[in-house]
Motif scaffolding. Sequence first.
Motif, PDB file in Angstrom:
ATOM      1  N   LEU A 376       1.088  -1.207  -0.059  1.00 43.02           N
ATOM      2  CA  LEU A 376       0.056  -0.119  -0.020  1.00 43.02           C
ATOM      3  C   LEU A 376       0.790   1.383  -0.097  1.00 43.02           C
ATOM      4  O   LEU A 376       1.653   1.430   0.931  1.00 43.02           O
ATOM      5  N   GLU A 377       0.628   1.933  -0.907  1.00 46.33           N
ATOM      6  CA  GLU A 377       1.492   3.250  -1.270  1.00 46.33           C
ATOM      7  C   GLU A 377       0.997   4.359  -0.043  1.00 46.33           C
ATOM      8  O   GLU A 377      -0.296   4.200   0.383  1.00 46.33           O
ATOM      9  N   PRO A 378       1.830   5.223   0.374  1.00 45.47           N
ATOM     10  CA  PRO A 378       1.232   6.161   1.192  1.00 45.47           C
ATOM     11  C   PRO A 378       0.142   7.340   0.759  1.00 45.47           C
ATOM     12  O   PRO A 378       0.107   7.078  -0.278  1.00 45.47           O
ATOM     13  N   GLY A 379      -0.696   7.551   1.914  1.00 49.41           N
ATOM     14  CA  GLY A 379      -1.845   8.298   1.548  1.00 49.41           C
ATOM     15  C   GLY A 379      -3.064   7.363   1.057  1.00 49.41           C
ATOM     16  O   GLY A 379      -4.099   7.844   0.627  1.00 49.41           O
ATOM     17  N   ARG A 380      -2.777   6.119   0.989  1.00 50.99           N
ATOM     18  CA  ARG A 380      -4.012   5.249   0.415  1.00 50.99           C
ATOM     19  C   ARG A 380      -4.660   4.299   1.421  1.00 50.99           C
ATOM     20  O   ARG A 380      -4.119   4.168   2.394  1.00 50.99           O
ATOM     21  N   ASN A 442     -14.368 -10.610  -3.392  1.00 51.53           N
ATOM     22  CA  ASN A 442     -13.202 -11.037  -3.964  1.00 51.53           C
ATOM     23  C   ASN A 442     -12.181  -9.863  -4.762  1.00 51.53           C
ATOM     24  O   ASN A 442     -11.231 -10.083  -5.081  1.00 51.53           O
ATOM     25  N   VAL A 443     -12.616  -8.583  -4.351  1.00 54.53           N
ATOM     26  CA  VAL A 443     -11.919  -7.593  -4.942  1.00 54.53           C
ATOM     27  C   VAL A 443     -11.671  -6.430  -3.841  1.00 54.53           C
ATOM     28  O   VAL A 443     -12.526  -6.209  -3.045  1.00 54.53           O
ATOM     29  N   ILE A 444     -10.547  -6.071  -3.739  1.00 53.16           N
ATOM     30  CA  ILE A 444     -10.264  -4.918  -2.841  1.00 53.16           C
ATOM     31  C   ILE A 444      -9.930  -3.549  -3.569  1.00 53.16           C
ATOM     32  O   ILE A 444      -9.181  -3.696  -4.601  1.00 53.16           O
ATOM     33  N   LEU A 445     -10.401  -2.633  -3.132  1.00 51.22           N
ATOM     34  CA  LEU A 445     -10.150  -1.097  -3.526  1.00 51.22           C
ATOM     35  C   LEU A 445      -9.132  -0.362  -3.056  1.00 51.22           C
ATOM     36  O   LEU A 445      -8.931  -0.626  -1.707  1.00 51.22           O
ATOM     37  N   VAL A 446      -8.436  -0.011  -3.749  1.00 50.89           N
ATOM     38  CA  VAL A 446      -7.099   0.953  -3.015  1.00 50.89           C
ATOM     39  C   VAL A 446      -7.558   2.286  -3.411  1.00 50.89           C
ATOM     40  O   VAL A 446      -7.677   2.898  -4.394  1.00 50.89           O
TER      41      VAL A 446
END
Length: 590
Positions: A376-380, A442-446
Amino acid sequence: MTTPSAAVDHLTPELWAAANRQLVRKALAEFAHERLITPEPQGPGHYRVRGDDGTVEYRFAARRLSLNHWWIDPAGLTRYVDGREAPLDAVDLCLELRGALGLTDAVLPVYLEEITSTLAGLAYKLARPERDAAELVNADFQQIETAMTEGHPCFVANSGRIGWGVHDHHRYAPEAGRPVRLLWLAAHRDHTTFTCAADLDYDTHVRAELGADTLAGFARTLAGLGLDPADYLLLPVHPWQWWNKLAVTFAGEVARRRLVPLGEGPDEHLAQQSVRTFFNVTDPHRHYVKTALSVLNMGFMRGLSAAYMEHTPAINDWLADLIAADPVFRRTGLTIIRERAAIGYRHRQFEAATDRYSPYRKMLAALWRESPVPGLEPGRRLATMASLLHVDRAGRSFAGALIAASGLTPAEWLRRYLDAYLVPLLHALHAYDLAFMPHGENVILVLRDGVVERVVFKDIAEEIVVMDPEADLPEAVRRIRAAVPEDEKVLCVFTDVFDSFLRHLNAILATEGVADEETFWRTVAGCVRAYLESVPHLADRHDLFAPEFALSCLNRLQLRNNQQMVDLADPSAALQFVGTLANPLAPYAP
């Protein structure tokens, strides 16, 4: 939970009535969508549904939306028996519509138990403190996960969990939000298969998951019994599975020291919406653990096949390499969280007595899936995609709250989401005959500032299919090949995406006044057109703007056989088709 009465505090007349209103509304809507029932018009916007014998009548106001979606006004829904108003009761509804639903003598009582359990789960959720949709915009990943209330948007009996007692619900249900420590067994190597990704090995894996102190403690336990730790592999199990199945059904394996209980692991986990998968809350960078659970839920016994586990890491490695090498996938930002290791125990006596479908072959296995947290990138932020269909008790949607927080127009927000979610699915179909099972769980949102930046697909090895039996795949991956007729391949978009997910999202945004239907489907069409224009060499493979497509019905599968809805090795064989649906993209064809 110290007394029997405290365990059922959520089962009050008021909450039971609210749960029944919610489930009866959904049942009428989804059964009408699947053409099991045909509501009769009773004036503009008003309808009735009569029971099999004509003595019972349901009356309601409804809006008919794209894809034959019935949005029923919950406040005006009423039931009449012999002309007198009667309480709404989802179990009675199934009995009153038994003929229309095609419920056989064998399926009916089990289905009624599933409906009752689903109602009890709804009452439990309604008894919890409410979280506004707007509040969830700033919630963390697991707060959102445990706040979900709907379950699968299409299935009516979607929380059967047959086998659990009420105490198990309080302890292990995802909506309970209670941390769980997994139990660990030592499983003799002669009966156990461990496989892992090419860049991993058993010792490295268990040391990273358990730590040196726990491993040393487990080794001392085995040595204290006069056993050699080198003869065993470590296997995590759901606590329910140990207490209710393994300690009894696998008693001979325990007595002969082929299985040795070692105690709890060091980390606390939270059950995810899929019930048998756990997220590590002690160390979120560690893997998810998916466990076998011999509980009947939504058309399947939720075990894990030891035979299937053997090739799981190889399938995940293959797919990860495919995605990494493809420029279209890379452009969308798609990633998968790989199932990095798997373990399965084979009980040879039960294997001698059963075929591959048997739940007795699926009682003791586990897999480890990557966590999305390290990437996970910063701010997400992370959120399950199921949250886009979440509506709070005031009727406000989480999707609407995200759109409001983003500062974008609804069409702009939708396009960002579709570019991240839909384009990878289109490309998988057109370029590789590859289909995922891309429902909300089954799907994760970023998310970044309320906007979907990219998506993460999960539940890979058991759910993906290459719809070409002659596809050139590595030997360890060939299990995912299946013969699917050419005209059915596109249903992995029409059915699994449009009808099973976007239909519901469209209805939520339209009825809340966030985005009208024309805006919604025009935006979907624009996304599809842009993808096809970017791959002209693939654009003619499937007609996504066809005037109509076959209606494939999910509840009909469960109503026909709620023990084993489909054979995952031949998913096309069991499909239930009833007529067609008008394609909402057709008006926007290029």
